[in-house]
Design a protein around this motif. Structure first.
Motif, mmCIF file in Angstrom:
data_model
loop_
_atom_site.group_PDB
_atom_site.id
_atom_site.type_symbol
_atom_site.label_atom_id
_atom_site.label_comp_id
_atom_site.label_asym_id
_atom_site.label_seq_id
_atom_site.Cartn_x
_atom_site.Cartn_y
_atom_site.Cartn_z
ATOM 1 N N UNK A 100 0.829 -1.206 0.000
ATOM 2 C CA UNK A 100 0.000 0.000 0.000
ATOM 3 C C UNK A 100 0.864 1.257 0.000
ATOM 4 N N UNK A 101 1.945 1.253 0.767
ATOM 5 C CA UNK A 101 2.841 2.409 0.816
ATOM 6 C C UNK A 101 3.526 2.628 -0.527
ATOM 7 N N UNK A 102 3.942 1.527 -1.173
ATOM 8 C CA UNK A 102 4.573 1.631 -2.490
ATOM 9 C C UNK A 102 3.590 2.207 -3.499
ATOM 10 N N UNK A 103 2.380 1.705 -3.489
ATOM 11 C CA UNK A 103 1.364 2.169 -4.431
ATOM 12 C C UNK A 103 0.991 3.624 -4.168
ATOM 13 N N UNK A 104 0.944 4.008 -2.900
ATOM 14 C CA UNK A 104 0.642 5.409 -2.571
ATOM 15 C C UNK A 104 1.751 6.315 -3.100
ATOM 16 N N UNK A 105 2.987 5.877 -2.982
ATOM 17 C CA UNK A 105 4.108 6.646 -3.504
ATOM 18 C C UNK A 105 4.011 6.762 -5.022
ATOM 19 N N UNK A 106 3.611 5.670 -5.675
ATOM 20 C CA UNK A 106 3.453 5.686 -7.134
ATOM 21 C C UNK A 106 2.383 6.692 -7.553
ATOM 22 N N UNK A 107 1.230 6.684 -6.874
ATOM 23 C CA UNK A 107 0.132 7.603 -7.206
ATOM 24 C C UNK A 107 0.573 9.046 -6.993
ATOM 25 N N UNK A 108 1.299 9.290 -5.904
ATOM 26 C CA UNK A 108 1.775 10.633 -5.601
ATOM 27 C C UNK A 108 2.704 11.150 -6.702
ATOM 28 N N UNK A 109 3.645 10.315 -7.130
ATOM 29 C CA UNK A 109 4.585 10.721 -8.180
ATOM 30 C C UNK A 109 3.859 10.864 -9.515
ATOM 31 N N UNK A 110 2.927 9.957 -9.794
ATOM 32 C CA UNK A 110 2.144 10.054 -11.027
ATOM 33 C C UNK A 110 1.396 11.384 -11.097
ATOM 34 N N UNK A 111 0.750 11.777 -10.003
ATOM 35 C CA UNK A 111 -0.001 13.026 -9.988
ATOM 36 C C UNK A 111 0.908 14.231 -10.225
ATOM 37 N N UNK A 112 2.102 14.164 -9.676
ATOM 38 C CA UNK A 112 3.060 15.256 -9.883
ATOM 39 C C UNK A 112 3.513 15.293 -11.344
ATOM 40 N N UNK A 113 3.719 14.136 -11.932
ATOM 41 C CA UNK A 113 4.122 14.073 -13.341
ATOM 42 C C UNK A 113 3.055 14.691 -14.237
ATOM 43 N N UNK A 114 1.795 14.292 -14.025
ATOM 44 C CA UNK A 114 0.707 14.830 -14.839
ATOM 45 C C UNK A 114 0.573 16.330 -14.596
ATOM 46 N N UNK A 115 0.771 16.747 -13.355
ATOM 47 C CA UNK A 115 0.688 18.171 -13.040
ATOM 48 C C UNK A 115 1.730 18.986 -13.782
ATOM 49 N N UNK A 116 2.929 18.425 -13.964
ATOM 50 C CA UNK A 116 3.994 19.134 -14.670
ATOM 51 C C UNK A 116 3.754 19.188 -16.179
ATOM 52 N N UNK A 117 2.856 18.341 -16.681
ATOM 53 C CA UNK A 117 2.631 18.279 -18.129
ATOM 54 C C UNK A 117 1.833 19.462 -18.654
ATOM 55 N N UNK A 118 1.259 20.246 -17.742
ATOM 56 C CA UNK A 118 0.451 21.417 -18.108
ATOM 57 C C UNK A 118 -0.746 21.047 -18.966
ATOM 58 N N UNK A 119 -1.236 19.845 -18.854
ATOM 59 C CA UNK A 119 -2.383 19.413 -19.642
ATOM 60 C C UNK A 119 -3.642 20.141 -19.171
ATOM 61 N N UNK A 120 -4.431 20.595 -20.120
ATOM 62 C CA UNK A 120 -5.720 21.226 -19.855
ATOM 63 C C UNK A 120 -6.726 20.644 -20.848
#
Length: 252
Positions: A104-124
């Motif tokens: 669960x901790x590994x998966x939570x870390x993955x989701x957190x990093x994924x969200x940051x990656x998508x956030x940096x993409x400037x997608x709208x």
């Protein structure tokens, strides 16, 4: 081992990269004579390829470290991180067991990093191109108005977050659906062809879902489980709204 959601995944990726490199090195060493029989320079060529792959993987690891640090704005090559993580994920989970880090901790870390990656993409995206998916356990189990196949059956009584999500979708214009599992979610994505997905779920379902729909961008919001998994779960509506408003194009 003490867990930190910002450092868990980078640490396990580093150990996984070392593991792959050592295995490939051992196999290459065992195969040395056979490779030399084919061509004198083949062992050197094979070793060079291994070193290049290893350095590339370390570069991706360095990039992930940047993403979870205050220097995140200097990160780069985001699309390659998914391939790296997806490829190494079985080994990452294995190292998690060795170090007593919960899945669960590994998966939570993955989701957190994924969200940051998508956030940096400037997608709208336009609101109509955003699909928000929720698990059926977000509805109160005692409610007689089942919304699994038609979310509009909800009477918006305020007893669970479903009513608030429906009101938000009507206000902002995105698509909101409740699903019973990954199979239905994938079918829905295939049918609706959104440009961005926001999923509300537990760590396991978010991790598998994000990997399943890649390269379609997907962000996740973790649900809360005060009564245990898959039963009367809830979610922070303000967090969901903030994330949705970040990604949809506001009409003038």
């Amino acid at each position: 081992m003490k867990e930190n959601k910002s450092t868990i995944l980078p640490l396990l990726i580093f150990l996984s990269i070392l593991t792959v490199f050592l295995v490939v090195g051992i196999v290459g060493r065992i195969s040395y004579l056979g490779l030399r029989d084919i061509s004198v320079g083949l062992p050197t060529f094979f070793f060079g390829i291994c070193v290049l792959v290893f350095l590339g993987a370390l570069l991706m690891l360095f990039n992930i470290v940047l993403i979870v640090s205050p220097l995140s704005r200097f990160s780069f090559g985001h699309k390659y991180i998914y391939e790296t993580v997806n490829l190494l994920f079985p080994i990452i989970l294995l190292w998690g067991k060795v170090l007593h880090i919960s899945r669960r901790s590994i998966e939570r870390s993955f989701v957190n990093i994924n969200n940051r990656l998508i956030g940096f993409s400037s997608i709208k995206v336009q609101a109509k191109d955003l699909l928000v998916i929720s698990p059926h356990c977000l509805q109160m189990a005692a409610c007689k108005y089942k919304i699994t196949y038609d979310v509009n059956n909800c009477h918006k009584c305020g007893g669970c977050p479903i009513g608030a999500m429906l009101k938000m979708s009507e206000q902002l214009g995105f698509h909101f659906h409740v699903v019973t599992g990954g199979t239905l979610a994938r079918s829905l994505v295939k049918k609706m062809k959104p440009k961005l997905i926001l999923a509300i779920a537990c760590e396991r379902d978010l991790t598998s879902g994000i990997q399943d729909v890649y390269p379609l961008p997907a962000v996740g919001v973790l649900n809360s489980r005060p009564f245990g998994p898959c039963y009367n779960t809830t979610v922070d509506i303000d967090e969901v709204r903030t994330m949705i408003e970040h990604y949809i194009i506001k009409e003038k």
